[in-house]
Design a protein around this motif. Structure first.
Motif, PDB file in Angstrom:
ATOM      1  N   GLY A 336       0.777  -1.274  -0.015  1.00  0.00           N
ATOM      2  CA  GLY A 336      -0.080  -0.095   0.229  1.00  0.00           C
ATOM      3  C   GLY A 336       0.876   1.320   0.075  1.00  0.00           C
ATOM      4  O   GLY A 336       0.513   2.220  -0.786  1.00  0.00           O
ATOM      5  N   TYR A 337       1.868   1.076   1.040  1.00  0.00           N
ATOM      6  CA  TYR A 337       2.714   2.271   0.900  1.00  0.00           C
ATOM      7  C   TYR A 337       3.625   2.713  -0.678  1.00  0.00           C
ATOM      8  O   TYR A 337       3.455   3.889  -1.192  1.00  0.00           O
ATOM      9  CB  TYR A 337       4.026   1.927   1.827  1.00  0.00           C
ATOM     10  CG  TYR A 337       4.846   3.081   2.077  1.00  0.00           C
ATOM     11  CD1 TYR A 337       4.552   4.259   3.074  1.00  0.00           C
ATOM     12  CD2 TYR A 337       5.948   3.320   1.428  1.00  0.00           C
ATOM     13  CE1 TYR A 337       5.482   5.580   3.215  1.00  0.00           C
ATOM     14  CE2 TYR A 337       6.915   4.513   1.670  1.00  0.00           C
ATOM     15  CZ  TYR A 337       6.621   5.392   2.500  1.00  0.00           C
ATOM     16  OH  TYR A 337       7.417   6.348   2.635  1.00  0.00           O
ATOM     17  N   LEU A 338       3.973   1.666  -1.155  1.00  0.00           N
ATOM     18  CA  LEU A 338       4.488   1.636  -2.524  1.00  0.00           C
ATOM     19  C   LEU A 338       3.274   2.072  -3.781  1.00  0.00           C
ATOM     20  O   LEU A 338       3.999   3.010  -4.578  1.00  0.00           O
ATOM     21  CB  LEU A 338       5.270   0.303  -3.049  1.00  0.00           C
ATOM     22  CG  LEU A 338       6.586  -0.116  -2.606  1.00  0.00           C
ATOM     23  CD1 LEU A 338       7.085  -1.245  -3.459  1.00  0.00           C
ATOM     24  CD2 LEU A 338       7.470   1.457  -3.061  1.00  0.00           C
ATOM     25  N   GLN A 339       2.060   1.817  -3.592  1.00  0.00           N
ATOM     26  CA  GLN A 339       1.075   2.112  -4.447  1.00  0.00           C
ATOM     27  C   GLN A 339       1.203   3.428  -4.568  1.00  0.00           C
ATOM     28  O   GLN A 339       1.170   4.224  -5.708  1.00  0.00           O
ATOM     29  CB  GLN A 339      -0.167   1.619  -4.336  1.00  0.00           C
ATOM     30  CG  GLN A 339      -0.297  -0.033  -4.591  1.00  0.00           C
ATOM     31  CD  GLN A 339      -1.688  -0.476  -4.326  1.00  0.00           C
ATOM     32  OE1 GLN A 339      -2.828   0.017  -4.724  1.00  0.00           O
ATOM     33  NE2 GLN A 339      -1.673  -1.572  -3.650  1.00  0.00           N
ATOM     34  N   VAL A 340       1.101   4.264  -3.560  1.00  0.00           N
ATOM     35  CA  VAL A 340       0.870   5.624  -3.167  1.00  0.00           C
ATOM     36  C   VAL A 340       2.132   6.458  -3.802  1.00  0.00           C
ATOM     37  O   VAL A 340       2.097   7.239  -4.523  1.00  0.00           O
ATOM     38  CB  VAL A 340       0.498   6.112  -1.879  1.00  0.00           C
ATOM     39  CG1 VAL A 340       0.561   7.693  -1.657  1.00  0.00           C
ATOM     40  CG2 VAL A 340      -0.956   5.448  -1.375  1.00  0.00           C
ATOM     41  N   ALA A 341       3.268   5.753  -3.362  1.00  0.00           N
ATOM     42  CA  ALA A 341       4.446   6.451  -3.950  1.00  0.00           C
ATOM     43  C   ALA A 341       4.657   6.392  -5.388  1.00  0.00           C
ATOM     44  O   ALA A 341       5.192   7.368  -5.968  1.00  0.00           O
ATOM     45  CB  ALA A 341       5.785   5.700  -3.028  1.00  0.00           C
ATOM     46  N   ILE A 342       4.421   5.433  -5.839  1.00  0.00           N
ATOM     47  CA  ILE A 342       4.522   5.047  -7.430  1.00  0.00           C
ATOM     48  C   ILE A 342       3.449   5.921  -8.168  1.00  0.00           C
ATOM     49  O   ILE A 342       4.073   6.600  -9.165  1.00  0.00           O
ATOM     50  CB  ILE A 342       4.207   3.552  -7.653  1.00  0.00           C
ATOM     51  CG1 ILE A 342       5.399   2.566  -7.103  1.00  0.00           C
ATOM     52  CG2 ILE A 342       4.125   3.510  -9.149  1.00  0.00           C
ATOM     53  CD1 ILE A 342       5.038   1.174  -7.179  1.00  0.00           C
ATOM     54  N   PHE A 343       2.315   5.831  -7.915  1.00  0.00           N
ATOM     55  CA  PHE A 343       1.419   6.871  -8.386  1.00  0.00           C
ATOM     56  C   PHE A 343       1.880   8.165  -8.343  1.00  0.00           C
ATOM     57  O   PHE A 343       1.777   9.039  -9.291  1.00  0.00           O
ATOM     58  CB  PHE A 343      -0.292   6.989  -7.941  1.00  0.00           C
ATOM     59  CG  PHE A 343      -0.995   5.860  -8.431  1.00  0.00           C
ATOM     60  CD1 PHE A 343      -2.162   6.067  -8.955  1.00  0.00           C
ATOM     61  CD2 PHE A 343      -0.573   4.552  -8.510  1.00  0.00           C
ATOM     62  CE1 PHE A 343      -2.997   5.187  -9.562  1.00  0.00           C
ATOM     63  CE2 PHE A 343      -1.504   3.502  -8.985  1.00  0.00           C
ATOM     64  CZ  PHE A 343      -2.644   3.995  -9.665  1.00  0.00           C
TER      65      PHE A 343
END
Length: 419
Positions: A336-343
């Motif tokens: 979840g942390y990475l999803q936000v960072a990637i977007f």
């Protein structure tokens, strides 16, 4: 619209309209996601028919999403998203009316699934491209965190709410179809509400307006932009590998693990709930430390994926449900942390005039590879134990992260790399 760094994001009028309307619509989506399979099974009792309906909904997203991103770039993501919401509302209201008129049939369910899939192929990239033009740039990561957290919350709470509403009015024959019609009508009303809230949003014009070409030339220009941007190209190729190694095991092997070792559906529910709760926590946590993450985006990306690979390897060795729940909670939190960072990284890196196409290509990777990964996982489980499959998938993910660290420029991507 507030634009100063000191203004809290939730005081931003645009963001409040987007978040409120989006949350209501996402909760409404869960009614249709529950009611459409129920409709097919009520008509046929056939799992193959259900699979066809789900494929008819999912295939247009994978096939048309890049075209949808191109249309959003040409005609404003707000306008495309608004038309997509209105189209969804019209489809669902028509479906509800036909069910109330006792016109339910399998071809009707198939047609509705296909139409909803086509509408979402245009709405999804437009929805991801709209945020950078609606909120102050310095609040973008926090805005993504809250918006994606709201979506994850709707995935946790929405099915329960839909099940309660449908269960209270469930029945057979006309009574059952009336309950399904009510579910589709509720979703349609949430689309209309979110369309109204979207009309209240005012966007900043992009810094550079897109040069009008033919539709297919615009699409090709988006692909060429990603190809020429080496860090972006490397990341997209890497994410394709990650999607293939992770999505299949979580979709297919996890139910097998629960069935073979953990004795039933209740254990699967616990595992999926733990993963969902962890994902929600990770998305909300992504609003913290944004400046630090921007400076070390690439290194953080690979480190987190390496840890997830180790967690998947450990998941193949569990013997109790609580062990699996703990591992999946951590996996979900990191994901979840990475999803936000990637977007956020893509939205900051890509020019607004190209953002719809860039986000469509990113999501098309996952939409296209998910069924392939699931099919490959199912085939491998005929020859490997579920423990061996999780160990192998985790080891391959770890190897991919290490290879990217050694042979690509991904570890050096940081604040200086973005625009």
């Amino acid at each position: 619209m507030p634009t100063t760094a000191e203004s809290p994001l939730l005081r931003n009028t645009n963001f409040r309209w987007l978040l409120g309307g989006g949350l209501v619509s996402m909760l409404g989506d869960q009614f249709s996601m529950l009611a459409l399979p129920w409709l097919v099974l009520s008509l046929t009792g056939d799992s193959l028919s259900l699979g066809i309906a789900m494929a008819l909904m999912g295939a247009p997203r994978a096939v048309l999403i890049l075209l949808g991103g191109t249309v959003a770039d040409r005609h404003s993501p707000r306008r495309v998203l608004l038309l997509s919401k209105l189209a969804n509302a019209a489809i669902l209201l028509a479906l509800a009316a036909l069910l109330l008129l006792e016109q339910a049939s399998l071809p009707l369910a198939y047609a509705a699934a296909l139409a909803l899939g086509i509408a979402s192929a245009f709405g999804i990239p437009a929805g991801t491209a709209i945020l950078p033009q609606a909120v102050p740039p310095q609040t973008l990561q926090t805005a993504n965190s809250l918006q994606m957290g709201a979506r994850q919350l709707s995935l946790l709470a929405g099915p329960l709410l839909a099940a309660l509403v449908l269960g209270a009015h469930a029945g057979t024959g006309h009574t059952g179809m009336a309950a399904l019609a009510a579910a589709f009508a509720i979703d349609a009303l949430t689309f209309l509400f979110s369309a109204w809230t979207l009309r209240q949003v005012s966007l900043r014009p992009p810094a550079a307006a897109a040069t009008a070409q033919g539709m297919w030339r615009d699409l090709a220009a988006g692909l060429a932009m990603v190809w020429r941007d080496l860090p972006l190209r490397n990341c997209y190729a890497y994410w394709a590998v990650v999607a293939f190694f992770v999505m299949g095991p979580l979709q297919v092997a996890l139910p097998v693990l629960a069935s073979e070792r953990l004795h039933g559906a209740s254990a699967l529910g616990l595992l999926m709930g733990a993963h969902g709760a962890g994902t929600l926590a990770g998305m909300l946590a992504a609003s913290l430390g944004g400046a630090w993450l921007r400076r070390r985006f690439g290194a953080t990306l690979l480190l987190v994926d390496a840890v997830v690979g180790l967690l998947l390897m450990a998941l193949g060795q569990i013997s109790t449900a609580w062990q699996g729940a703990a591992l999946l909670a951590v996996t979900g939190m990191l994901g979840g942390y990475l999803q936000v960072a990637i977007f956020t990284w893509i939205q900051r890196r890509v020019a607004p005039a190209m953002l719809g196409r860039a986000m469509a290509l990113f999501m098309g990777i996952f939409l296209g590879l998910a069924p392939l990964s699931a099919a490959a996982t199912g085939a491998l489980l005929r020859h490997l134990s579920v423990g061996e499959l999780f160990c192998g998938g985790g080891a391959l993910l770890l190897a991919a992260a290490m290879a990217a660290a050694l042979f690509t420029a991904i570890p050096r991507i940081g604040g200086a790399e973005t625009i």
